[in-house]
Write a protein that holds these residues in place. Sequence first.
Motif, PDB file in Angstrom:
ATOM      1  N   SER A   2       0.852  -1.185   0.000  1.00  0.00           N
ATOM      2  CA  SER A   2       0.000   0.000   0.000  1.00  0.00           C
ATOM      3  C   SER A   2       0.891   1.239   0.000  1.00  0.00           C
ATOM      4  CB  SER A   2      -0.937   0.012   1.204  1.00  0.00           C
ATOM      5  OG  SER A   2      -0.185   0.074   2.394  1.00  0.00           O
ATOM      6  N   ALA A  37      -6.740   8.030  -7.289  1.00  0.00           N
ATOM      7  CA  ALA A  37      -6.735   7.665  -5.869  1.00  0.00           C
ATOM      8  C   ALA A  37      -6.160   8.756  -4.966  1.00  0.00           C
ATOM      9  CB  ALA A  37      -5.950   6.366  -5.677  1.00  0.00           C
ATOM     10  N   ASP A  47      -6.655   7.346  -1.344  1.00  0.00           N
ATOM     11  CA  ASP A  47      -7.720   6.357  -1.154  1.00  0.00           C
ATOM     12  C   ASP A  47      -7.157   4.983  -1.504  1.00  0.00           C
ATOM     13  OD1 ASP A  47      -9.900   4.683  -1.200  1.00  0.00           O
ATOM     14  OD2 ASP A  47     -11.187   6.084  -2.291  1.00  0.00           O
ATOM     15  N   ASN A  48      -6.741   4.258  -0.505  1.00  0.00           N
ATOM     16  CA  ASN A  48      -6.109   2.965  -0.759  1.00  0.00           C
ATOM     17  C   ASN A  48      -7.079   1.931  -1.321  1.00  0.00           C
ATOM     18  OD1 ASN A  48      -3.163   2.778  -0.198  1.00  0.00           O
ATOM     19  ND2 ASN A  48      -3.756   3.701   1.741  1.00  0.00           N
ATOM     20  N   SER A  49      -8.384   2.192  -1.226  1.00  0.00           N
ATOM     21  CA  SER A  49      -9.345   1.251  -1.821  1.00  0.00           C
ATOM     22  C   SER A  49      -9.353   1.366  -3.343  1.00  0.00           C
ATOM     23  CB  SER A  49     -10.750   1.502  -1.262  1.00  0.00           C
ATOM     24  OG  SER A  49     -11.275   2.724  -1.736  1.00  0.00           O
ATOM     25  N   LYS A  50      -8.877   2.505  -3.883  1.00  0.00           N
ATOM     26  CA  LYS A  50      -8.782   2.687  -5.335  1.00  0.00           C
ATOM     27  C   LYS A  50      -7.403   2.313  -5.863  1.00  0.00           C
ATOM     28  CE  LYS A  50     -12.013   6.601  -5.844  1.00  0.00           C
ATOM     29  NZ  LYS A  50     -12.068   8.021  -6.262  1.00  0.00           N
ATOM     30  N   CYS A  51      -6.398   2.423  -5.036  1.00  0.00           N
ATOM     31  CA  CYS A  51      -5.005   2.250  -5.460  1.00  0.00           C
ATOM     32  C   CYS A  51      -4.754   0.854  -6.012  1.00  0.00           C
ATOM     33  CB  CYS A  51      -4.084   2.510  -4.270  1.00  0.00           C
ATOM     34  SG  CYS A  51      -2.337   2.244  -4.629  1.00  0.00           S
ATOM     35  N   ASN A  53      -1.523  -0.024  -6.802  1.00  0.00           N
ATOM     36  CA  ASN A  53      -0.107  -0.270  -6.502  1.00  0.00           C
ATOM     37  C   ASN A  53       0.801  -0.180  -7.720  1.00  0.00           C
ATOM     38  OD1 ASN A  53      -0.740  -0.737  -3.767  1.00  0.00           O
ATOM     39  ND2 ASN A  53      -1.197  -2.883  -4.169  1.00  0.00           N
TER      40      ASN A  53
END
Length: 69
Positions: A2, A37, A47-51, A53
Motif C-alpha cells: 500500500s 486515488a 484512497d487505498n481502496s482505489k489504489c 499499486n
Amino acid sequence: MSITINYEKCCWKDGKCTSCSCGGACVGCAEACPVGAITRKELVEIDNSKCVNCGACVNACKHDALSLA
Ligand code: SF4
Ligand code: SF4
C-alpha cells in the motif's frame, strides 16, 4: 502493498504547495495516478481502496514523500 505518505516531506500543506522546487503547483502525485486515488485537499489524501499499486505517484513525487511497501 500500500501507498504511504510522509507528511513531513510532502510540500502540500494547508491546501497549497509550499515549495518552489515543486514548480509552484506540486503537480506530481495526483496527476500521475491513473485511477484517481490521490486528491489534494488541506493535505494530500490517498484512497487505498482505489489504489492499484502501480507506483506512478512514487516516481512522480519530487520530494520522496510517497512509498509503496
Ligand atoms: S500507486 Fe498508482 S494507483 Fe496507487 S496511488 Fe500511486 S499512482 Fe495511484
Ligand atoms: S508530489 Fe509529493 S510533495 Fe507533491 S503533493 Fe504529492 S506527495 Fe506531496
